[in-house]
Design a protein around this motif. Structure first.
Motif, PDB file in Angstrom:
ATOM      1  N   LEU A   9      -6.225  -3.761   0.720  1.00 60.10           N
ATOM      2  CA  LEU A   9      -5.459  -4.879   0.171  1.00 60.10           C
ATOM      3  C   LEU A   9      -6.372  -5.977  -0.350  1.00 60.10           C
ATOM      4  O   LEU A   9      -6.068  -6.631  -1.354  1.00 60.10           O
ATOM      5  CB  LEU A   9      -4.511  -5.435   1.227  1.00 60.10           C
ATOM      6  CG  LEU A   9      -3.343  -4.519   1.605  1.00 60.10           C
ATOM      7  CD1 LEU A   9      -2.555  -5.112   2.764  1.00 60.10           C
ATOM      8  CD2 LEU A   9      -2.427  -4.301   0.417  1.00 60.10           C
ATOM      9  N   VAL A  20       2.389  -5.563  -5.546  1.00 58.51           N
ATOM     10  CA  VAL A  20       2.666  -4.718  -4.380  1.00 58.51           C
ATOM     11  C   VAL A  20       4.071  -5.008  -3.879  1.00 58.51           C
ATOM     12  O   VAL A  20       4.496  -6.160  -3.813  1.00 58.51           O
ATOM     13  CB  VAL A  20       1.634  -4.991  -3.265  1.00 58.51           C
ATOM     14  CG1 VAL A  20       1.950  -4.148  -2.034  1.00 58.51           C
ATOM     15  CG2 VAL A  20       0.231  -4.689  -3.773  1.00 58.51           C
ATOM     16  N   ALA A 199       2.423  -7.506   1.913  1.00 57.17           N
ATOM     17  CA  ALA A 199       1.954  -6.387   1.097  1.00 57.17           C
ATOM     18  C   ALA A 199       1.593  -5.214   1.999  1.00 57.17           C
ATOM     19  O   ALA A 199       1.909  -4.054   1.723  1.00 57.17           O
ATOM     20  CB  ALA A 199       0.749  -6.817   0.267  1.00 57.17           C
ATOM     21  N   LYS A 203       3.873  -0.681   3.534  1.00 61.61           N
ATOM     22  CA  LYS A 203       3.377   0.687   3.722  1.00 61.61           C
ATOM     23  C   LYS A 203       4.301   1.464   4.658  1.00 61.61           C
ATOM     24  O   LYS A 203       5.020   0.888   5.460  1.00 61.61           O
ATOM     25  CB  LYS A 203       1.977   0.650   4.295  1.00 61.61           C
ATOM     26  CG  LYS A 203       1.898   0.186   5.738  1.00 61.61           C
ATOM     27  CD  LYS A 203       0.476   0.120   6.222  1.00 61.61           C
ATOM     28  CE  LYS A 203       0.477  -0.262   7.695  1.00 61.61           C
ATOM     29  NZ  LYS A 203      -0.409  -1.325   8.028  1.00 61.61           N
ATOM     30  N   ILE A 214       1.311   2.829   0.183  1.00 53.11           N
ATOM     31  CA  ILE A 214       1.616   1.508  -0.346  1.00 53.11           C
ATOM     32  C   ILE A 214       2.104   1.673  -1.776  1.00 53.11           C
ATOM     33  O   ILE A 214       1.454   2.343  -2.585  1.00 53.11           O
ATOM     34  CB  ILE A 214       0.385   0.590  -0.300  1.00 53.11           C
ATOM     35  CG1 ILE A 214      -0.078   0.407   1.146  1.00 53.11           C
ATOM     36  CG2 ILE A 214       0.692  -0.765  -0.937  1.00 53.11           C
ATOM     37  CD1 ILE A 214      -1.335  -0.417   1.292  1.00 53.11           C
ATOM     38  N   GLY A 216       3.352  -0.010  -5.466  1.00 56.92           N
ATOM     39  CA  GLY A 216       3.169  -1.214  -6.270  1.00 56.92           C
ATOM     40  C   GLY A 216       3.373  -0.919  -7.744  1.00 56.92           C
ATOM     41  O   GLY A 216       3.516   0.242  -8.158  1.00 56.92           O
TER      42      GLY A 216
END
Length: 575
Positions: A9, A20, A199, A203, A214, A216
């Protein structure tokens, strides 16, 4: 695993391209705590700035206590001053004081002869009185009320005490305004941490917590660049095109001119995925509306120079940061429209002898009439007609694109009736067709439109219901369009008002100057500078607010634009 995700991240934050997917609400103890802290700071800042203290527990308690004390004082006031202990002492002698409150017309003066009765207060509509009698076996014609808990002076003292505490609390809360900068800094820090944490919260753990997924969004044209970055990070990634059901964030793509007006689109709301971006049309009409509301070529020159000064950093005004180019463009538009309207610094150029006749030939002064109406007002309404017709065409195209032609026949009917009718009349007048021909063309258009409006507005619905819905739509459309078109007269009114006010300052300055001026030049210049500066500021405010209304209400309503999309907001440093 947590360290690896945090490192990933951090890398995304450095790249600054990926929006994200964040959790829509706090989902665990840590994020809940961070969110509660940020929300508390935000509310605290809002309350301090607005001088609203309804969220402070002590202030709320004191406010409630004051209301109770005020009521207690008002309840006791009619009974005057008395010693409660003396009243209680009557019980030792087998007597009791009883309290009554009755309407004046209900009170019987004969009661005074039959009972030990004393009137405590009489206000014309109500009488408060007490009686003294034995504790037991005592009868009276009206119902006894509860005795006051104390005297009026005691209630007043308690009310004054609470009021003093409340004022002290208000002063302490107002003094917190000095803490706003520090609170804003703390809020920004908490939100930065929360943004990164959420963010990570997007996940999904799989394969016994050994794999973090993750999701985005990023611009498609930066795909190669992102792929190289991800390859260097040693992560497994899957790239796919965004779909409408994903509700992807929106990043607008416009040319250099339209890009200046994207912030105005953002003030209303971003388009949803697959919806038309209104900015290109908005930019042209907002420029035109602004220029017509200003209506002065001289003021356009001032705005153009001011915009350049902002870009060159010759002047620095925080509220105008980044708006220099937009102001210069609006200034250019104001100059050209002002020349057409024939006004510069409040001077009527059309009547000025020093202005060339060739330049006057392009001017449309307010003195020119069309069918008895000011040509400038007719021009403003004509632009409004064009604006609304364009909105209806956009709405029809978008509705057809989203729902298909069959489901859009009602929308097509209205667009054909309004836009088609206006085009037919305009072309007929341009070609000098006779009135009868134009009338039958319009009737033909109306007949075809009526099929879509009243019969096929919803092919899957009962025809009778369609007719009812069509009649209701007709009422709304007729009343709405008239109001919408009248709204565009503000373009004429504001431009005219600004020109008249500028002319008034010129006249005032000229009278002060006189025929043989010497020192009179000083007040003459002061009057012109202050007067036109005030006029520019007032005109600029109106020229910004009213075009916003014409765009957000008249255009967006008739174009079906909702602005419910979400802004592309990539995870990056200092965002």
């Amino acid at each position: 695993m947590t360290d690896e995700v945090d490192g990933f991240l951090d890398a995304i934050q450095e790249i600054g391209l990926v929006d994200v997917t964040r959790s829509s609400k706090a989902f665990d103890e840590k994020s809940s705590s961070m969110y509660a802290s940020a929300e508390s700071l935000r509310r605290q800042i809002e309350d301090i700035e607005a001088e609203k203290f309804t969220r402070d527990p002590e202030y709320v308690t004191l406010t409630a206590s004051k209301a109770e004390a005020q009521k207690a004082y008002e309840d006791r006031l009619p009974w005057g001053e008395f010693d409660k202990s003396a009243i209680d002492g009557l019980l030792e002698h087998g007597l009791k004081m009883r309290f009554y409150s009755v309407a004046a017309k209900q009170f019987n003066p004969e009661w005074k002869a039959l009972h030990a009765l004393t009137v405590m207060n009489e206000d014309g509509s109500k009488i408060n009185f007490v009686t003294v009698g034995p504790v037991e076996d005592y009868e009276f014609p009206v119902k006894e009320i509860q005795a006051p808990a104390g005297s009026a002076s005691e209630a007043k003292a308690e009310l004054d005490r609470i009021d003093t505490l409340l004022k002290e609390k208000e002063k302490a809360l107002l003094d917190e305004k000095n803490d706003i900068p520090a609170l804003r800094k703390e809020y920004a820090s908490v939100m930065d941490s929360l943004d990164k944490y959420l963010a990570d919260a997007g996940k999904e753990l799989a394969a016994e917590s050994r794999l973090s997924l993750i999701e985005g969004f990023a611009p498609a044209e930066r795909q190669t660049e992102l792929a190289e970055k991800f390859d260097s990070l040693g992560v497994l990634y899957i790239s796919d095109d965004a779909r409408e059901e994903d509700n992807p964030p929106i990043k607008l793509k416009n040319n250099r001119l339209s890009r200046l007006f994207q912030s105005i689109t953002g003030m209303y709301g971003m388009p949803i995925y697959g919806e038309f971006d209104p900015t290109p049309i908005l930019s042209i009409f907002f420029m035109l509306f602004f220029a017509m509301c200003m209506g002065d070529a001289g003021y356009g020159i001032i705005l153009f120079i001011f915009g350049i000064a902002l870009n060159k950093k010759w002047v620095s005004i925080e509220m105008f940061n980044g708006l220099g180019s937009l102001i210069s463009i609006l200034g250019c538009a104001t100059f050209f429209v002002g020349m057409i309207l024939g006004t510069a610094f409040g001077i009527n150029l059309y009547e000025a002898s020093w202005v060339p006749d060739g330049l006057k030939s392009i001017m449309v002064p307010d003195s020119v009439k069309i069918m008895g109406y000011s040509a400038q007002m007719v021009m403003a309404v004509a632009i409004g007609v064009l604006h609304i017709c364009l909105a209806m065409i956009v709405k029809t195209a978008l509705h057809t694109y989203r729902n298909g032609f069959k489901a859009s026949l009602g929308t097509w009917g209205w667009t054909l009736l309004i836009v088609g009718g206006i085009i037919a009349v305009g072309v007929g007048m341009l070609l000098k067709l006779d009135a009868t021909t134009i009338k039958w063309v319009v009737i033909g258009i109306a007949a075809v439109s009526a099929i879509g409006i009243f019969v096929l507005n919803n092919p899957n619905r009962n025809p009778l219901m369609n007719i009812g819905a069509g009649l209701w739509d007709t009422y709304q459309m007729a009343s709405g369009l008239i109001g919408d078109l009248l709204s565009y007269t503000r373009l004429y009114a504001l431009g005219l008002a600004g020109g008249l006010l500028g002319g008034a300052f010129n006249t005032l300055g000229t009278k002060v100057l006189g025929d043989s001026p010497t020192w009179q030049f000083i007040p003459f210049v002061v009057i012109l500078l202050l007067g036109h500066t005030l006029n520019i500021l007032m005109s600029s405010l109106g020229a910004f607010v009213h075009p916003l209304r014409l765009t957000f209400v008249e255009y967006f309503k008739n174009s079906g634009y909702t602005g419910e999309g979400r802004l592309y907001n990539p995870l990056k440093k200092n965002n």
